[in-house]
Scaffold this motif. Structure first.
Motif, PDB file in Angstrom:
ATOM      1  N   ALA A  23      -9.406  11.358  15.889  1.00  0.00           N
ATOM      2  CA  ALA A  23     -10.361  11.090  16.944  1.00  0.00           C
ATOM      3  C   ALA A  23     -11.506  10.252  16.191  1.00  0.00           C
ATOM      4  CB  ALA A  23     -11.248  12.098  17.612  1.00  0.00           C
ATOM      5  N   PHE A  24     -11.820  10.562  15.052  1.00  0.00           N
ATOM      6  CA  PHE A  24     -13.004   9.915  14.618  1.00  0.00           C
ATOM      7  C   PHE A  24     -12.429   8.779  13.697  1.00  0.00           C
ATOM      8  CE2 PHE A  24     -15.441  13.713  15.121  1.00  0.00           C
ATOM      9  CZ  PHE A  24     -16.531  13.329  15.705  1.00  0.00           C
ATOM     10  N   VAL A  25     -11.405   8.811  13.023  1.00  0.00           N
ATOM     11  CA  VAL A  25     -10.851   7.722  11.960  1.00  0.00           C
ATOM     12  C   VAL A  25      -9.939   7.093  12.835  1.00  0.00           C
ATOM     13  CG1 VAL A  25      -9.453   7.462   9.924  1.00  0.00           C
ATOM     14  CG2 VAL A  25     -11.228   9.281   9.970  1.00  0.00           C
ATOM     15  N   GLY A  26      -8.955   7.286  13.616  1.00  0.00           N
ATOM     16  CA  GLY A  26      -8.019   6.515  14.449  1.00  0.00           C
ATOM     17  C   GLY A  26      -6.793   6.747  13.880  1.00  0.00           C
ATOM     18  N   PHE A  27      -5.655   6.194  14.638  1.00  0.00           N
ATOM     19  CA  PHE A  27      -4.383   6.287  14.229  1.00  0.00           C
ATOM     20  C   PHE A  27      -3.868   4.916  13.866  1.00  0.00           C
ATOM     21  CE2 PHE A  27       0.127   6.708  14.743  1.00  0.00           C
ATOM     22  CZ  PHE A  27       0.258   7.679  14.058  1.00  0.00           C
ATOM     23  N   PRO A  28      -3.017   4.612  12.844  1.00  0.00           N
ATOM     24  CA  PRO A  28      -2.966   5.590  11.743  1.00  0.00           C
ATOM     25  C   PRO A  28      -4.168   5.598  10.795  1.00  0.00           C
ATOM     26  CG  PRO A  28      -1.851   3.487  11.298  1.00  0.00           C
ATOM     27  CD  PRO A  28      -2.314   3.473  12.756  1.00  0.00           C
ATOM     28  N   PRO A  29      -4.400   6.424  10.048  1.00  0.00           N
ATOM     29  CA  PRO A  29      -5.638   6.571   9.140  1.00  0.00           C
ATOM     30  C   PRO A  29      -5.662   5.422   8.059  1.00  0.00           C
ATOM     31  CG  PRO A  29      -4.415   8.646   8.996  1.00  0.00           C
ATOM     32  CD  PRO A  29      -3.582   7.635   9.849  1.00  0.00           C
ATOM     33  N   PRO A  30      -6.886   4.837   7.983  1.00  0.00           N
ATOM     34  CA  PRO A  30      -7.167   3.701   7.307  1.00  0.00           C
ATOM     35  C   PRO A  30      -6.842   3.822   5.684  1.00  0.00           C
ATOM     36  CG  PRO A  30      -9.066   4.348   7.907  1.00  0.00           C
ATOM     37  CD  PRO A  30      -8.091   5.336   8.583  1.00  0.00           C
ATOM     38  N   PHE A  31      -5.568   4.013   5.011  1.00  0.00           N
ATOM     39  CA  PHE A  31      -5.581   4.245   3.766  1.00  0.00           C
ATOM     40  C   PHE A  31      -5.614   2.814   3.091  1.00  0.00           C
ATOM     41  CE2 PHE A  31      -2.729   7.471   5.545  1.00  0.00           C
ATOM     42  CZ  PHE A  31      -3.149   8.708   5.204  1.00  0.00           C
ATOM     43  N   ALA A  32      -5.786   3.032   1.821  1.00  0.00           N
ATOM     44  CA  ALA A  32      -6.186   1.781   0.950  1.00  0.00           C
ATOM     45  C   ALA A  32      -4.660   0.745   0.755  1.00  0.00           C
ATOM     46  CB  ALA A  32      -6.800   2.130  -0.581  1.00  0.00           C
ATOM     47  N   PRO A  33      -4.858  -0.317   0.787  1.00  0.00           N
ATOM     48  CA  PRO A  33      -3.621  -1.200   0.427  1.00  0.00           C
ATOM     49  C   PRO A  33      -2.891  -0.560  -0.829  1.00  0.00           C
ATOM     50  CG  PRO A  33      -5.246  -2.588   0.284  1.00  0.00           C
ATOM     51  CD  PRO A  33      -5.913  -1.312   0.750  1.00  0.00           C
ATOM     52  N   PRO A  34      -1.736  -0.819  -1.046  1.00  0.00           N
ATOM     53  CA  PRO A  34      -1.087  -0.352  -2.209  1.00  0.00           C
ATOM     54  C   PRO A  34      -1.458  -1.550  -3.351  1.00  0.00           C
ATOM     55  CG  PRO A  34       0.503  -1.653  -0.969  1.00  0.00           C
ATOM     56  CD  PRO A  34      -0.821  -1.246  -0.053  1.00  0.00           C
ATOM     57  N   ARG A  35      -1.572  -1.048  -4.777  1.00  0.00           N
ATOM     58  CA  ARG A  35      -1.903  -2.048  -5.731  1.00  0.00           C
ATOM     59  C   ARG A  35      -1.053  -3.191  -5.855  1.00  0.00           C
ATOM     60  NH1 ARG A  35      -3.288   1.608 -10.601  1.00  0.00           N
ATOM     61  NH2 ARG A  35      -5.486   1.178 -10.804  1.00  0.00           N
ATOM     62  N   ALA A  36      -1.521  -4.081  -6.121  1.00  0.00           N
ATOM     63  CA  ALA A  36      -0.775  -5.555  -6.366  1.00  0.00           C
ATOM     64  C   ALA A  36      -0.046  -5.031  -7.814  1.00  0.00           C
ATOM     65  CB  ALA A  36      -1.735  -6.485  -6.666  1.00  0.00           C
ATOM     66  N   THR A  37       1.316  -5.634  -7.649  1.00  0.00           N
ATOM     67  CA  THR A  37       2.327  -5.469  -8.702  1.00  0.00           C
ATOM     68  C   THR A  37       2.111  -6.473  -9.786  1.00  0.00           C
ATOM     69  OG1 THR A  37       3.838  -6.654  -7.501  1.00  0.00           O
ATOM     70  CG2 THR A  37       3.893  -4.247  -7.109  1.00  0.00           C
ATOM     71  N   ARG A  38       2.270  -6.142 -10.959  1.00  0.00           N
ATOM     72  CA  ARG A  38       2.164  -7.351 -11.900  1.00  0.00           C
ATOM     73  C   ARG A  38       3.564  -8.415 -12.052  1.00  0.00           C
ATOM     74  NH1 ARG A  38       0.563  -4.282 -17.493  1.00  0.00           N
ATOM     75  NH2 ARG A  38      -1.599  -3.490 -16.709  1.00  0.00           N
ATOM     76  N   PRO A  39       3.295  -9.580 -12.128  1.00  0.00           N
ATOM     77  CA  PRO A  39       4.478 -10.464 -12.303  1.00  0.00           C
ATOM     78  C   PRO A  39       5.359  -9.978 -13.221  1.00  0.00           C
ATOM     79  CG  PRO A  39       2.420 -11.622 -12.645  1.00  0.00           C
ATOM     80  CD  PRO A  39       1.971 -10.216 -12.337  1.00  0.00           C
ATOM     81  N   ARG A  40       6.535 -10.226 -12.917  1.00  0.00           N
ATOM     82  CA  ARG A  40       7.607  -9.903 -13.959  1.00  0.00           C
ATOM     83  C   ARG A  40       7.490 -11.017 -14.917  1.00  0.00           C
ATOM     84  NH1 ARG A  40      13.252  -8.254 -11.213  1.00  0.00           N
ATOM     85  NH2 ARG A  40      13.155  -6.612 -12.500  1.00  0.00           N
ATOM     86  N   GLN A  41       7.904 -10.391 -16.201  1.00  0.00           N
ATOM     87  CA  GLN A  41       8.133 -11.405 -17.377  1.00  0.00           C
ATOM     88  C   GLN A  41       9.125 -12.377 -17.051  1.00  0.00           C
ATOM     89  OE1 GLN A  41       8.397  -9.429 -20.978  1.00  0.00           O
ATOM     90  NE2 GLN A  41       8.233 -11.465 -22.280  1.00  0.00           N
ATOM     91  N   GLU A  42       8.875 -13.499 -17.272  1.00  0.00           N
ATOM     92  CA  GLU A  42       9.925 -14.638 -17.011  1.00  0.00           C
ATOM     93  C   GLU A  42      10.953 -14.558 -18.267  1.00  0.00           C
ATOM     94  OE1 GLU A  42       9.571 -19.501 -17.367  1.00  0.00           O
ATOM     95  OE2 GLU A  42       7.770 -18.365 -16.113  1.00  0.00           O
ATOM     96  N   GLN A  43      12.115 -14.507 -17.730  1.00  0.00           N
ATOM     97  CA  GLN A  43      13.354 -14.657 -18.338  1.00  0.00           C
ATOM     98  C   GLN A  43      13.707 -16.011 -18.781  1.00  0.00           C
ATOM     99  OE1 GLN A  43      14.855 -11.626 -19.370  1.00  0.00           O
ATOM    100  NE2 GLN A  43      13.205 -10.633 -18.235  1.00  0.00           N
ATOM    101  N   SER A  44      14.179 -16.131 -20.185  1.00  0.00           N
ATOM    102  CA  SER A  44      14.388 -17.369 -20.750  1.00  0.00           C
ATOM    103  C   SER A  44      15.759 -17.510 -21.384  1.00  0.00           C
ATOM    104  CB  SER A  44      13.346 -17.947 -22.009  1.00  0.00           C
ATOM    105  OG  SER A  44      13.490 -17.013 -22.986  1.00  0.00           O
TER     106      SER A  44
END
Length: 57
Positions: A23-44
């Motif tokens: 009732a106070f927070v709402g539905f769905p609860p406001p969870f933090a967004p997932p962390r940004a993933t690191r870019p993959r290493q470029e394959q040469s």
């Protein structure tokens, strides 16, 4: 022999904190967004032996 189980009242008391929270927070609860993933290493691709600069054909 019949055992009367009163499950509605305990279930209600268990759900009260959850309902108050929603009732106070709402539905769905406001969870933090997932962390940004690191870019993959470029394959040469390995260089060709014949295309290297500085070599005689």
């Amino acid at each position: 022999m019949r055992i009367d189980l009163y499950w509605k009242r305990p279930l209600f008391y268990c759900l009260i904190p959850i309902l108050i929270f929603l009732a106070f927070v709402g539905f769905p609860p406001p969870f933090a967004p997932p962390r940004a993933t690191r870019p993959r290493q470029e394959q040469s691709v390995p260089a060709d032996e014949a295309s290297r600069p500085g070599q005689l054909p």
